[in-house]
Scaffold this active site. Structure first.
Site, PDB file in Angstrom:
ATOM      1  CB  THR A 299       5.875  15.337  -7.904  1.00 44.22           C
ATOM      2  OG1 THR A 299       6.450  14.734  -8.981  1.00 44.22           O
ATOM      3  CG2 THR A 299       6.839  15.563  -6.904  1.00 44.22           C
TER       4      THR A 299
ATOM      5  CD  GLU B  14       7.901  16.089 -16.186  1.00 45.50           C
ATOM      6  OE1 GLU B  14       7.514  14.576 -15.998  1.00 45.50           O
ATOM      7  OE2 GLU B  14       6.817  16.803 -16.045  1.00 45.50           O
TER       8      GLU B  14
END
Lengths: 393, 250
Positions: free
Chosen positions: A136, A371
């Site tokens: 990320t 997630e």
């Protein structure tokens, strides 16, 4: 006696002796060794590092990997049960173990060379090396393929540049699995690289100000002309498929973990409601409170069944990522609702950390986001059943 | 050094026990079963000896139904080497002691460690009977065990009224474990997986040629009387008065 969680449908009977033993070991560990630490860790905003050797000794790191790397070779259901029990303690300790197992050891095992495996896996299983997973970025969460971090070839290796954010265990990690775009021969592809903590140009900074998942370390990683040798590339990577398969591992564990957090809230609310006297009787005797408790136990039971079936599918190597999305989406969003209902049943006591509920409730906001957010999983399943992608663009 | 350890399958101590309406036993549905906690302490002690004395072997023994496999697997997962399950219906303490004595003839252990009692029937008899049948010395209610450097003798500390008593005796011998001997470890996940591959031998009791005819019969079981609800009194005077007139304790 060892804590007995809600098991309204006698799902215990569907587990093997070994699966139950694994679960009981995790349960005892959490009760005896972790519960006494968690409230303070959450208040202090720290992860209790002293339990890492015990997590390793009991086999919680990379438990599904083969014995030759010092791991336990468990099946997916047993792995799920570990996550459930850890998250009954706190989402922070489950995150720690999930990252180490599902996001670092798993890609090293699946996409690494044999040298990578023999070098890292045994020491990660022993807890001597901690890993983190850098996918990320500040501006690319739900859309990781847009990542800006780049790799280019130089001096017999690669130079990495970019920033990764929301990285669990980032600043305690000995090795980071960093995902970066490599442009080569007119092609652009996402590759995974192992970056050791002492590489020049690599640094990590702990993020502050979290009101959720406080008993867990969250960091930013900075790659500033960070050179790594050629052999640090994970040779099996080269598309988004690799990082997405890691996310499937993590999402699978989270789906189970949410059951643990939800059960902890339900149990606390149930016992509180039976004892708390209001208008001369226990509040559990009021219809509105019963309605909440029944909703909670029903959703927990459904989540348990989803996970068990998902685990059996995974062990039969029959599972699809969209099925994992359904369990992650449902179980975490229901766990969050259960935590809020439980918080409500406890009234003012629900906001005090003398009870575990507010901590779980705050944690689950993170778990519902990371997630793959609830909405993103909805779109994954939506695309699967309709054939139309409703993602942007 | 070879150590034989007993492992009995018993109801979890926190399970609420219901007596069958006809008083012949307890209702076994929906009961969680565990390793007798005192036996678990015995397994732990044997494993600690094994860790100190190279080349040691820890052999577990259970007597009972086939499902007792589950408790033996727990002990194997903690680290014991192999297990023997003698398939038999409920035996009385002398029957159990005789079966164990027969296994000792075959296995020839240097030391037997057992829980001081099983928490289901609380007989607290088998260790003593077994030592007598074998003609071996015994150290019961051990809160500490020390072996001599050559492992030829044991020193056992026992918690007795008003203090500690230490016994020394040559091995082989029988030791029964008390609560404070140690804190048993949990089975690690690799341990649980390894336990699957360890030997677990089943022997029907009839094959041992031992007389296990029961000498004890249970005539009736009944639950303890249920407690009456408490009473809240308004004053000290009322309390004293009730203790005198109703409870008749002062």
């Amino acid at each position: 006696m060892l804590y007995e969680p809600p098991d309204y449908y006698a799902i215990d009977e569907l587990l093997s002796d070994e699966e139950r033993m694994v679960r009981d070991t995790a349960r005892r560990f959490i009760e005896d060794e972790y519960q006494p630490l968690v409230t303070k860790a959450f208040r202090d905003g720290s992860f209790p590092m002293q339990i890492v050797p015990r997590l390793a000794e009991l086999g919680f790191f990379g438990p599904t990997l083969p014995e030759r790397y010092g791991c336990a070779d468990l099946n997916s259901v047993a792995y799920g049960l570990i996550n459930q029990e850890l998250e009954r303690g706190d989402s922070g300790i489950r995150s720690f173990a999930s990252v180490q197992s599902g996001l670092v050891m798993y890609p090293i095992f699946t996409y690494g060379s044999e040298e990578h495996r023999t070098h890292w896996l045994p020491r990660m299983a022993r807890g001597e090396a901690i890993g983190c997973f850098g996918l990320t970025e500040p501006d690319f969460g739900s859309n990781p393929s847009g990542m800006l971090t780049t790799a280019r070839r130089a001096d017999g290796g690669f130079i990495l540049n970019g920033v990764k954010r929301w990285i669990t265990n980032g600043n305690i990690a000995d090795v980071a699995v960093v995902w970066a775009r490599l442009e080569e021969d007119g092609q652009s592809a996402i590759h995974g690289f192992l970056v050791e903590r002492d590489r020049q140009g690599y640094s990590a900074r702990e993020m502050e100000g979290k009101f959720s998942l406080r008993a867990s370390i969250t960091s930013e990683l900075f790659l500033d002309d960070c050179w790594i040798p050629e052999e640090n590339r994970l040779p099996g990577t080269g598309s988004m498929k690799a990082p997405l398969s890691c996310l499937s591992q993590a999402r699978y564990g989270i789906a189970w973990g949410a059951i643990g957090a939800a059960s902890a809230c339900y149990d606390c609310a149930l016992s509180y409601a039976r004892e708390r006297i209001m208008f001369d009787k226990p509040i559990a005797a009021f219809q509105l409170v019963q309605r909440k408790l029944v909703t909670m136990v029903t959703e927990i039971t459904k989540a348990q069944l989803l996970c068990l079936r998902l685990g059996r599918l995974k062990d039969a190597q029959h599972v699809r990522p969209e099925q994992i999305s359904m369990a992650k989406m449902n179980n975490v969003s229901q766990a969050l609702k259960i935590a809020r209902l439980a918080r409500d049943i406890l009234g003012a006591n629900g906001i005090i950390d003398e009870y575990p509920i507010i901590r779980h409730m705050l944690n689950l906001e993170t778990v519902n986001t990371y997630e793959g957010t609830e909405d993103v999983h909805r779109l994954i399943i939506g695309k699967d059943i309709t054939g139309f992608s409703a993602f942007g663009g | 050094m070879k150590i034989l350890v007993t492992v009995k399958r018993v109801p979890d101590p926190e399970t609420s026990i219901k007596v069958k309406p006809d008083g012949t036993g307890i209702v076994t549905d929906n009961i969680k079963w565990v390793v007798n906690p005192f036996d678990e302490i015995g397994v732990e002690e044997a494993l600690r000896i094994k860790e100190k004395v190279a080349g040691s072997e820890v052999v577990l023994v259970s007597i009972g139904d086939k499902v007792a496999q589950e408790q033996l697997r727990t002990g194997l997962a903690m680290g014991a080497d192999r297990a023997i399950l003698v398939l038999a219906d409920d035996l009385d303490p002398l029957g159990v002691a005789r079966v164990l004595a027969k296994l000792v003839d075959d296995e020839k252990p240097d030391l037997i460690i057992m829980g001081k009692q099983a928490i289901d029937d609380d007989s607290n008899a088998v260790g003593q009977m077994l030592a007598e049948l074998l003609g071996w010395p015994q150290g019961t209610f051990a809160s500490q065990i020390e072996l001599s450097d050559d492992q030829k003798s044991a020193s056992v500390t026992r918690e007795v009224d008003g203090g500690l008593e230490t016994l020394s005796f040559p091995l082989p011998g029988v030791i029964t474990a008390d609560l404070r001997l140690n804190e048993p470890r949990y089975a690690s996940l690799p341990g649980i997986m390894k336990a699957r591959k360890k030997e677990l031998k089943e022997i029907p009791v009839a094959d041992l040629g031992v007389d296990v005819t029961p000498r004890v019969t249970i005539t009736k079981m009944e639950p303890p009387p249920s407690r009456e609800a408490g009473k809240i009194v308004a004053s000290v005077e009322e309390l004293v008065n009730l203790l005198h007139t109703e409870a008749k304790v002062i």
